[in-house]
Design a protein around this motif. Sequence first.
Motif, PDB file in Angstrom:
ATOM      1  N   LYS A 194       0.643   5.818   8.767  1.00 53.73           N
ATOM      2  CA  LYS A 194       0.029   4.889   9.713  1.00 53.73           C
ATOM      3  C   LYS A 194       0.556   3.459   9.574  1.00 53.73           C
ATOM      4  CE  LYS A 194      -3.071   7.441  11.927  1.00 53.73           C
ATOM      5  NZ  LYS A 194      -3.081   7.525  13.396  1.00 53.73           N
ATOM      6  N   LEU A 195       0.909   3.073   8.354  1.00 56.08           N
ATOM      7  CA  LEU A 195       1.266   1.670   8.121  1.00 56.08           C
ATOM      8  C   LEU A 195       2.754   1.373   8.289  1.00 56.08           C
ATOM      9  CD1 LEU A 195      -0.965   1.033   4.959  1.00 56.08           C
ATOM     10  CD2 LEU A 195      -1.459   0.339   7.309  1.00 56.08           C
ATOM     11  N   SER A 213      -5.261   0.282  -1.806  1.00 53.63           N
ATOM     12  CA  SER A 213      -4.586   1.563  -1.554  1.00 53.63           C
ATOM     13  C   SER A 213      -5.612   2.683  -1.749  1.00 53.63           C
ATOM     14  CB  SER A 213      -3.393   1.739  -2.492  1.00 53.63           C
ATOM     15  OG  SER A 213      -3.832   2.014  -3.801  1.00 53.63           O
ATOM     16  N   SER A 214      -5.186   3.942  -1.574  1.00 53.39           N
ATOM     17  CA  SER A 214      -6.135   5.059  -1.654  1.00 53.39           C
ATOM     18  C   SER A 214      -6.784   5.139  -3.039  1.00 53.39           C
ATOM     19  CB  SER A 214      -5.458   6.376  -1.294  1.00 53.39           C
ATOM     20  OG  SER A 214      -4.462   6.700  -2.235  1.00 53.39           O
ATOM     21  N   VAL A 272       0.842  -1.197   0.000  1.00 52.34           N
ATOM     22  CA  VAL A 272       0.000   0.000   0.000  1.00 52.34           C
ATOM     23  C   VAL A 272       0.882   1.254   0.000  1.00 52.34           C
ATOM     24  CG1 VAL A 272      -1.690   1.361   1.319  1.00 52.34           C
ATOM     25  CG2 VAL A 272      -1.997  -1.112   1.089  1.00 52.34           C
ATOM     26  N   HIS A 295      -1.377   9.640   4.454  1.00 58.81           N
ATOM     27  CA  HIS A 295      -1.909   9.237   5.760  1.00 58.81           C
ATOM     28  C   HIS A 295      -1.713   7.729   5.950  1.00 58.81           C
ATOM     29  CE1 HIS A 295      -4.677   9.192   9.169  1.00 58.81           C
ATOM     30  NE2 HIS A 295      -5.462   8.325   8.552  1.00 58.81           N
ATOM     31  N   PHE A 296      -2.036   6.951   4.934  1.00 56.66           N
ATOM     32  CA  PHE A 296      -1.817   5.498   4.991  1.00 56.66           C
ATOM     33  C   PHE A 296      -0.338   5.177   5.210  1.00 56.66           C
ATOM     34  CE2 PHE A 296      -5.731   4.012   2.303  1.00 56.66           C
ATOM     35  CZ  PHE A 296      -6.502   3.999   3.445  1.00 56.66           C
ATOM     36  N   ARG A 331     -16.944  13.884   1.126  1.00 50.11           N
ATOM     37  CA  ARG A 331     -15.639  13.269   1.346  1.00 50.11           C
ATOM     38  C   ARG A 331     -14.712  13.411   0.142  1.00 50.11           C
ATOM     39  NH1 ARG A 331     -14.161   9.697   5.405  1.00 50.11           N
ATOM     40  NH2 ARG A 331     -12.238   9.562   4.264  1.00 50.11           N
ATOM     41  N   ARG A 332     -13.434  13.680   0.431  1.00 48.86           N
ATOM     42  CA  ARG A 332     -12.390  13.736  -0.590  1.00 48.86           C
ATOM     43  C   ARG A 332     -11.326  12.723  -0.199  1.00 48.86           C
ATOM     44  NH1 ARG A 332     -15.804  15.941  -2.455  1.00 48.86           N
ATOM     45  NH2 ARG A 332     -16.135  18.056  -3.186  1.00 48.86           N
ATOM     46  N   VAL A 333     -10.556  12.282  -1.199  1.00 47.51           N
ATOM     47  CA  VAL A 333      -9.533  11.294  -0.882  1.00 47.51           C
ATOM     48  C   VAL A 333      -8.136  11.924  -0.854  1.00 47.51           C
ATOM     49  CG1 VAL A 333      -8.701   8.980  -1.444  1.00 47.51           C
ATOM     50  CG2 VAL A 333     -11.045   9.557  -1.879  1.00 47.51           C
ATOM     51  N   GLY A 334      -8.041  13.235  -1.121  1.00 46.40           N
ATOM     52  CA  GLY A 334      -6.749  13.913  -1.103  1.00 46.40           C
ATOM     53  C   GLY A 334      -6.057  13.769   0.238  1.00 46.40           C
ATOM     54  N   ILE A 357     -11.063  13.221   7.806  1.00 49.27           N
ATOM     55  CA  ILE A 357     -11.836  11.992   7.603  1.00 49.27           C
ATOM     56  C   ILE A 357     -13.193  12.051   8.296  1.00 49.27           C
ATOM     57  CG2 ILE A 357      -9.848  10.527   7.121  1.00 49.27           C
ATOM     58  CD1 ILE A 357      -9.902   9.539   9.965  1.00 49.27           C
ATOM     59  N   LEU A 411      -5.077  11.141   1.616  1.00 44.10           N
ATOM     60  CA  LEU A 411      -5.281   9.828   2.232  1.00 44.10           C
ATOM     61  C   LEU A 411      -4.074   8.903   2.038  1.00 44.10           C
ATOM     62  CD1 LEU A 411      -7.338   8.002   3.723  1.00 44.10           C
ATOM     63  CD2 LEU A 411      -8.046   7.169   1.480  1.00 44.10           C
ATOM     64  N   GLY A 412      -3.463   8.980   0.862  1.00 38.28           N
ATOM     65  CA  GLY A 412      -2.319   8.105   0.558  1.00 38.28           C
ATOM     66  C   GLY A 412      -1.183   8.290   1.548  1.00 38.28           C
ATOM     67  N   GLU A 414       1.131   4.207  -2.880  1.00 35.25           N
ATOM     68  CA  GLU A 414       0.832   5.616  -2.591  1.00 35.25           C
ATOM     69  C   GLU A 414       1.987   6.514  -3.037  1.00 35.25           C
ATOM     70  OE1 GLU A 414      -2.046   6.024  -1.913  1.00 35.25           O
ATOM     71  OE2 GLU A 414      -2.776   4.342  -0.729  1.00 35.25           O
ATOM     72  N   LYS A 451     -21.088   7.586  -3.948  1.00 40.94           N
ATOM     73  CA  LYS A 451     -21.785   8.866  -4.159  1.00 40.94           C
ATOM     74  C   LYS A 451     -22.768   8.732  -5.311  1.00 40.94           C
ATOM     75  CE  LYS A 451     -18.067  11.893  -2.559  1.00 40.94           C
ATOM     76  NZ  LYS A 451     -17.033  12.853  -2.941  1.00 40.94           N
TER      77      LYS A 451
END
Lengths: 146, 111
Positions: A114-115, B54-55, A41, A110-111, A102-105, A95, A107-108, A45, B66
């Motif tokens: 965290k990981l 992944s994201s 992951v 962030h993963f 919700r947006r995914v900007g 989040i 997030l990568g 990212e 949505k």
Amino acid sequence: MSRVTATITGPGEDVARVPELLDGLARAHQLDADAVADMQVALDEILSNILTNGFADSRPHRIDVALSVDGDSLTAEVEDDCAAFDPLAVPPPDIGPALKDRRVGGLGVHFVRKLMSKVSYTRVGARNRLLLTRSLTGKGGTDGDA
Amino acid sequence: MEMHEEQLSGVTALTVKGRLDSTTAPLFGQKLESIVATPQSRLVVDFGHLEYMSSAGFRVLLVAAKRAEEVGSRLVLCGLSAKVRQLFDLGGFLDLFTIARSRDDAIAAAK
């Protein structure tokens, strides 16, 4: 220590080879499946970030990836010759919001934080150098509760 | 990544196997869109054979959710492994999607 490398010059085949390379290393060393998934992951990212942002200037670039297993850690070194960019400076995503907002900007990254057990960024000359480390004995997470 | 689609009395069950990453997510997104864009459609996505997401995977899943909400379609997820569930949790997605304990529960919830 065991080390494998790959060079990426654009999206597509080159990038799709990286997960295969990591799977090969994981099989050869019988690595912990959770640690490998976390690294997969994180690498996805980081590489997709570089390809989307770093390669956006339409100049030729290259990314060098080295994966290694050393003792109880799995490490990825990712170096590129794109404009200076520290992914660790990206603010954490919000989040909280409901589905429609919700947006995914962000997030990568962030993963990745965290990981991974450890993440470090340095600008070396004209290259970005990112070091991702995932412990093979414990859980990931550089900032607490992961 | 491999996808397998089944029709079960009005519900489409899509099983996803392997990796959902920046390479494979676009294909997954197209598949989701092709199903949920039909108003009142019912879709169950079974992640039981998913290695990780992944994201890029979350992005297309969010777009599909949505879309489903807009057109009155229903999207239910199931088969989350501990690893995949952790990723949903880290991204704050556990409360955003309808997640069922089993495939049967997911199909019942989608109907």
